[in-house]
Design a protein around this motif. Sequence first.
Motif, mmCIF file in Angstrom:
data_model
loop_
_atom_site.group_PDB
_atom_site.id
_atom_site.type_symbol
_atom_site.label_atom_id
_atom_site.label_comp_id
_atom_site.label_asym_id
_atom_site.label_seq_id
_atom_site.Cartn_x
_atom_site.Cartn_y
_atom_site.Cartn_z
ATOM 1 N N GLY A 1 0.811 -1.210 0.000
ATOM 2 C CA GLY A 1 0.000 0.000 0.000
ATOM 3 C C GLY A 1 0.844 1.259 0.000
ATOM 4 N N ILE A 2 1.936 1.234 0.739
ATOM 5 C CA ILE A 2 2.863 2.370 0.743
ATOM 6 C C ILE A 2 3.492 2.544 -0.637
ATOM 7 N N ALA A 3 3.957 1.456 -1.204
ATOM 8 C CA ALA A 3 4.627 1.523 -2.510
ATOM 9 C C ALA A 3 3.682 1.996 -3.612
ATOM 10 N N ALA A 4 2.404 1.650 -3.486
ATOM 11 C CA ALA A 4 1.428 1.999 -4.522
ATOM 12 C C ALA A 4 0.816 3.376 -4.319
ATOM 13 N N GLY A 5 1.188 4.069 -3.263
ATOM 14 C CA GLY A 5 0.618 5.375 -2.991
ATOM 15 C C GLY A 5 -0.794 5.322 -2.441
ATOM 16 N N ARG A 6 -1.203 4.165 -1.911
ATOM 17 C CA ARG A 6 -2.552 4.023 -1.354
ATOM 18 C C ARG A 6 -2.623 4.489 0.100
ATOM 19 N N ILE A 7 -1.487 4.592 0.743
ATOM 20 C CA ILE A 7 -1.416 5.025 2.141
ATOM 21 C C ILE A 7 -0.814 6.426 2.167
ATOM 22 N N HIS A 8 -1.482 7.351 2.845
ATOM 23 C CA HIS A 8 -1.051 8.745 2.859
ATOM 24 C C HIS A 8 -0.533 9.194 4.222
ATOM 25 N N LEU A 9 -0.773 8.389 5.236
ATOM 26 C CA LEU A 9 -0.313 8.678 6.585
ATOM 27 C C LEU A 9 -0.176 7.335 7.288
ATOM 28 N N LEU A 10 0.946 7.121 7.955
ATOM 29 C CA LEU A 10 1.198 5.842 8.628
ATOM 30 C C LEU A 10 1.230 6.054 10.132
ATOM 31 N N GLY A 11 0.329 5.352 10.826
ATOM 32 C CA GLY A 11 0.285 5.413 12.276
ATOM 33 C C GLY A 11 0.766 4.116 12.892
ATOM 34 N N PHE A 12 1.604 4.240 13.901
ATOM 35 C CA PHE A 12 2.102 3.068 14.630
ATOM 36 C C PHE A 12 1.218 2.854 15.857
ATOM 37 N N ASN A 13 0.389 1.823 15.799
ATOM 38 C CA ASN A 13 -0.471 1.444 16.918
ATOM 39 C C ASN A 13 0.133 0.251 17.640
ATOM 40 N N ASP A 14 -0.117 0.173 18.934
ATOM 41 C CA ASP A 14 0.353 -0.993 19.694
ATOM 42 C C ASP A 14 -0.602 -1.232 20.858
ATOM 43 N N HIS A 15 -1.776 -1.778 20.533
ATOM 44 C CA HIS A 15 -2.804 -1.986 21.547
ATOM 45 C C HIS A 15 -2.744 -3.370 22.201
ATOM 46 N N THR A 16 -1.923 -4.273 21.660
ATOM 47 C CA THR A 16 -1.911 -5.641 22.185
ATOM 48 C C THR A 16 -1.589 -5.704 23.670
ATOM 49 N N PRO A 17 -0.560 -5.016 24.170
ATOM 50 C CA PRO A 17 -0.272 -5.117 25.610
ATOM 51 C C PRO A 17 -1.443 -4.684 26.483
ATOM 52 N N SER A 18 -2.127 -3.593 26.106
ATOM 53 C CA SER A 18 -3.240 -3.132 26.945
ATOM 54 C C SER A 18 -4.411 -4.108 26.881
ATOM 55 N N ILE A 19 -4.641 -4.736 25.716
ATOM 56 C CA ILE A 19 -5.719 -5.717 25.619
ATOM 57 C C ILE A 19 -5.403 -6.933 26.489
ATOM 58 N N LEU A 20 -4.163 -7.368 26.466
ATOM 59 C CA LEU A 20 -3.767 -8.514 27.286
ATOM 60 C C LEU A 20 -4.055 -8.264 28.774
ATOM 61 N N LYS A 21 -3.850 -7.024 29.205
ATOM 62 C CA LYS A 21 -4.079 -6.699 30.613
ATOM 63 C C LYS A 21 -5.558 -6.757 30.987
ATOM 64 N N LYS A 22 -6.432 -6.647 29.981
ATOM 65 C CA LYS A 22 -7.873 -6.595 30.254
ATOM 66 C C LYS A 22 -8.562 -7.951 30.145
ATOM 67 N N LEU A 23 -7.815 -9.005 29.817
ATOM 68 C CA LEU A 23 -8.447 -10.296 29.593
ATOM 69 C C LEU A 23 -9.112 -10.861 30.839
ATOM 70 N N GLY A 24 -8.696 -10.402 31.997
ATOM 71 C CA GLY A 24 -9.321 -10.873 33.233
ATOM 72 C C GLY A 24 -10.662 -10.218 33.520
ATOM 73 N N ASN A 25 -10.983 -9.169 32.753
ATOM 74 C CA ASN A 25 -12.257 -8.466 32.917
ATOM 75 C C ASN A 25 -13.237 -9.027 31.896
ATOM 76 N N ALA A 26 -14.241 -9.740 32.361
ATOM 77 C CA ALA A 26 -15.161 -10.433 31.456
ATOM 78 C C ALA A 26 -15.868 -9.462 30.520
ATOM 79 N N LYS A 27 -16.215 -8.268 31.011
ATOM 80 C CA LYS A 27 -16.911 -7.284 30.182
ATOM 81 C C LYS A 27 -16.006 -6.793 29.052
#
Length: 380
Positions: A147-173
């Motif tokens: 997507g970057i090479a083809a010009g389909r992406i105009h802004l790249l964001g680095f997300n990293d939500h996995t650690p916070s999701i892992l911390k919430k696995l004990g909360n059933a809701k």
Amino acid sequence: MSGWHVTGGEVLRGGSFAAGDLALVGESIAAVPPAGARRLDATGLLVLPGLVDIHGDAHERALQPRPGIGFPPALALRDTAAQLLACGITTAFLGVTLSWEPGLRSLGMWRALMAALDEVGPLPLDLRVHCRFEADNLDALDDALAGIAAGRIHLLGFNDHTPSILKKLGNAKELAKYAGRAGLSPDEFRDLIERVAARRPEVPAARARMAAAAAAAGIPMLSHDDATLEDRALYRDLGARLCEFPMAEAVAADARAHGEAVVMGAPNVVRGGSHLGWASAAPLAERGLVTILASDYHWPALLEAPFAMARRGRLSLAEAWTLVSANPAAAAGLTDRGALHPGMRGDVVIVDPAGPRVLACFVAGEAAFLAGDAVARLRP
């Protein structure tokens, strides 16, 4: 050449409002209107540079208005374009999350959205893609690089939500919320994220490849939800010069000390604070620690936010408008918009300040949205 002549409004130019006219010729703002220009009477209205939304993901509700209930991406994009223009947004970076989760934020949905952008053809606004790449989504790395090479992406964001999701696995809701979004049972989601987390050692190399590709293509990069100064330093070293939704004031201050843009959500301003209990955007913007507001999850908040800032009495409306137009345009490398000077791109929004409410939007010099009472203001 035909064009437009907007008369009688309060025009934002040079950092202040003044009664005057605005001319549009071709795709640009002009010094004088051409012969035969269509005229719009803007008496009592504000004439402003179009809103530039650097991060908005409310299109997800058009794709999936209820958990597990989906609609075709092309339909969702057409509906999104209409909503954006009605909110005065003339340049929009769709925040498309490319995650390891199935469903709404999956690789399959990413591919479907890219195909839908081709299917719907030209839309009546400048619609761009802000790829929010989840760090652990290693199976989607090739798609993102393509997507970057083809010009389909105009802004790249680095997300990293996995650690916070892992911390919430004990909360059933919380577990049920994430599982429902992915279309999985709680046990299936738990198994999936544990498999994803097991590949964590591969993340730094993949992230570095993404950053190098974006830098080579001249694509601005941003980091998302930086919690610590170490987080900001890591992404700064990768070339991310935009700090998005910092979780602490010290992180925002550090970014500004390095001359970097800081993005926070317009809903934060409109609601009077973060819904997650993080930093409050309005006072940070007043101190110069926040330089850009984005719609985040609610398109209408981007128009409302500068008026809310002005009501606080520390910034004028003209000053607050830079947070939603000139500053995001500059941070995204779009030097042709964000102001109403001759020669600039003809992206203009006409607003009734009593609402505030959008009466008209012009995109590249053409009328893209006219409310009923704007039509009544058309003159021969």
